[in-house]
Design a protein around this motif. Structure first.
Motif, short mmCIF file in Angstrom:
data_model
loop_
_atom_site.label_atom_id
_atom_site.label_comp_id
_atom_site.label_asym_id
_atom_site.label_seq_id
_atom_site.Cartn_x
_atom_site.Cartn_y
_atom_site.Cartn_z
N ASN A 133 -42.35 63.01 0.14
CA ASN A 133 -41.41 63.05 1.25
C ASN A 133 -41.90 62.22 2.42
O ASN A 133 -41.11 61.50 3.05
CB ASN A 133 -41.15 64.50 1.67
CG ASN A 133 -40.19 64.60 2.81
OD1 ASN A 133 -40.59 64.72 3.96
ND2 ASN A 133 -38.91 64.52 2.50
N GLN A 134 -43.19 62.27 2.73
CA GLN A 134 -43.72 61.47 3.83
C GLN A 134 -43.53 59.98 3.54
O GLN A 134 -43.13 59.22 4.43
CB GLN A 134 -45.21 61.77 4.06
CG GLN A 134 -45.81 60.97 5.21
CD GLN A 134 -45.17 61.29 6.55
OE1 GLN A 134 -45.28 62.41 7.02
NE2 GLN A 134 -44.50 60.33 7.16
N VAL A 193 -36.47 62.66 10.69
CA VAL A 193 -37.93 62.59 10.81
C VAL A 193 -38.49 63.92 11.29
O VAL A 193 -39.43 64.47 10.68
CB VAL A 193 -38.34 61.43 11.75
CG1 VAL A 193 -39.83 61.48 12.07
CG2 VAL A 193 -37.97 60.08 11.12
N ASN A 194 -37.94 64.47 12.35
CA ASN A 194 -38.42 65.74 12.89
C ASN A 194 -38.14 66.90 11.94
O ASN A 194 -38.97 67.79 11.77
CB ASN A 194 -37.82 66.02 14.26
CG ASN A 194 -38.27 65.01 15.29
OD1 ASN A 194 -39.34 64.43 15.20
ND2 ASN A 194 -37.42 64.77 16.28
N THR A 232 -31.45 67.78 5.49
CA THR A 232 -32.75 68.18 6.02
C THR A 232 -32.63 69.63 6.51
O THR A 232 -33.54 70.44 6.31
CB THR A 232 -33.19 67.25 7.16
OG1 THR A 232 -33.25 65.92 6.67
CG2 THR A 232 -34.54 67.63 7.71
N GLN A 281 -40.54 66.72 9.07
CA GLN A 281 -41.89 67.08 9.51
C GLN A 281 -42.03 68.61 9.51
O GLN A 281 -43.02 69.16 9.02
CB GLN A 281 -42.21 66.53 10.90
CG GLN A 281 -43.59 66.90 11.41
CD GLN A 281 -44.70 66.35 10.53
OE1 GLN A 281 -44.80 65.15 10.35
NE2 GLN A 281 -45.54 67.22 9.99
N THR A 282 -41.01 69.28 10.02
CA THR A 282 -41.02 70.74 10.03
C THR A 282 -40.99 71.29 8.60
O THR A 282 -41.71 72.23 8.27
CB THR A 282 -39.84 71.29 10.85
OG1 THR A 282 -39.92 70.77 12.17
CG2 THR A 282 -39.85 72.81 10.90
N ARG A 284 -42.12 69.84 5.86
CA ARG A 284 -43.45 69.64 5.26
C ARG A 284 -44.46 70.66 5.79
O ARG A 284 -45.23 71.24 5.02
CB ARG A 284 -43.95 68.21 5.48
CG ARG A 284 -43.18 67.17 4.68
CD ARG A 284 -43.83 65.80 4.72
NE ARG A 284 -44.03 65.31 6.07
CZ ARG A 284 -43.13 64.63 6.78
NH1 ARG A 284 -41.94 64.37 6.28
NH2 ARG A 284 -43.42 64.21 8.00
N ASP A 285 -44.44 70.89 7.10
CA ASP A 285 -45.36 71.87 7.69
C ASP A 285 -45.11 73.26 7.11
O ASP A 285 -46.06 73.98 6.78
CB ASP A 285 -45.21 71.91 9.21
CG ASP A 285 -45.69 70.65 9.90
OD1 ASP A 285 -46.42 69.85 9.28
OD2 ASP A 285 -45.32 70.46 11.08
N VAL A 305 -39.81 59.24 4.12
CA VAL A 305 -39.45 59.21 5.54
C VAL A 305 -39.87 57.87 6.14
O VAL A 305 -39.11 57.24 6.88
CB VAL A 305 -40.08 60.41 6.30
CG1 VAL A 305 -39.99 60.21 7.80
CG2 VAL A 305 -39.40 61.72 5.90
N ASN A 306 -41.09 57.42 5.81
CA ASN A 306 -41.55 56.13 6.31
C ASN A 306 -40.67 54.99 5.80
O ASN A 306 -40.34 54.06 6.54
CB ASN A 306 -43.00 55.89 5.92
CG ASN A 306 -43.96 56.82 6.64
OD1 ASN A 306 -43.63 57.40 7.66
ND2 ASN A 306 -45.15 56.97 6.09
#
Length: 168
Positions: A9-10, A95-96, A50, A99-100, A102-103, A13-14
């Motif tokens: 996923n990272q 993106v945000n 998302t 990120q959440t 994934r965290d 996103v990139n």
């Protein structure tokens, strides 16, 4: 838990950031041919999905309700809200949001991931658990729409980009 999906996923996103570069807000609704999803719809769709990934991790939706009506499954590019989100707003949501996701994924238990999912249109598929659906939203669903955005770029004369870290 979920290390492979988090890493994939990272990367995506990139890649999304690179694919969206060079697309101006004035081009977000351009369709190179009939029935081809324009960038605003693709980005809006990814943003609302998302939110669905967030929900699977126990978090709340972050996108406006209008976006869900305009960009969810079954919507079309002609159903954009009157107030059209910019490329930056849509990218920030994706993106945000991811990120959440994934965290939160790194904190999910095996029990959480193995619960049956509650997605009606995925019933009867190989995706039987919340973890399966979460992995799908973070990877394969995302990748399919990145392919659409890449094709849109090429059809509109923009250069090809490869997955990589976006410039700082």
């Amino acid at each position: 838990m979920f290390e492979n999906e988090i890493a994939t996923n990272q990367l995506m996103v990139n890649y999304l950031i690179l694919l969206a570069s060079g697309i101006e807000d004035s081009e977000l609704d351009d369709q190179p041919c009939e029935n081809f999803n324009p960038p605003r719809w693709i980005l809006g769709h990814l943003a609302v999905y998302t939110d669905y990934a967030l929900r699977l991790t126990g978090a709340r939706f972050a996108c406006p309700k209008e976006w869900h009506r305009a960009y969810a499954r079954g919507s079309s590019s002609g159903s954009s809200p009157d107030e059209r989100p910019s490329r930056t707003e849509l990218l920030d949501a994706i993106v945000n949001g991811f990120q959440t996701v994934r965290d939160r994924c790194s904190q999910l238990s095996e029990e959480d991931l193995n619960k049956p999912h509650k997605v009606p249109f995925l019933k009867g598929t190989a995706l039987t658990t919340a973890g399966h659906v979460l992995a799908h939203l973070m990877t394969t669903h995302f990748a399919a729409h990145l392919g659409q955005l890449s094709a849109w770029r090429r059809l509109n004369g923009l250069e090809n980009v490869e997955p990589a870290e976006p410039p700082a």
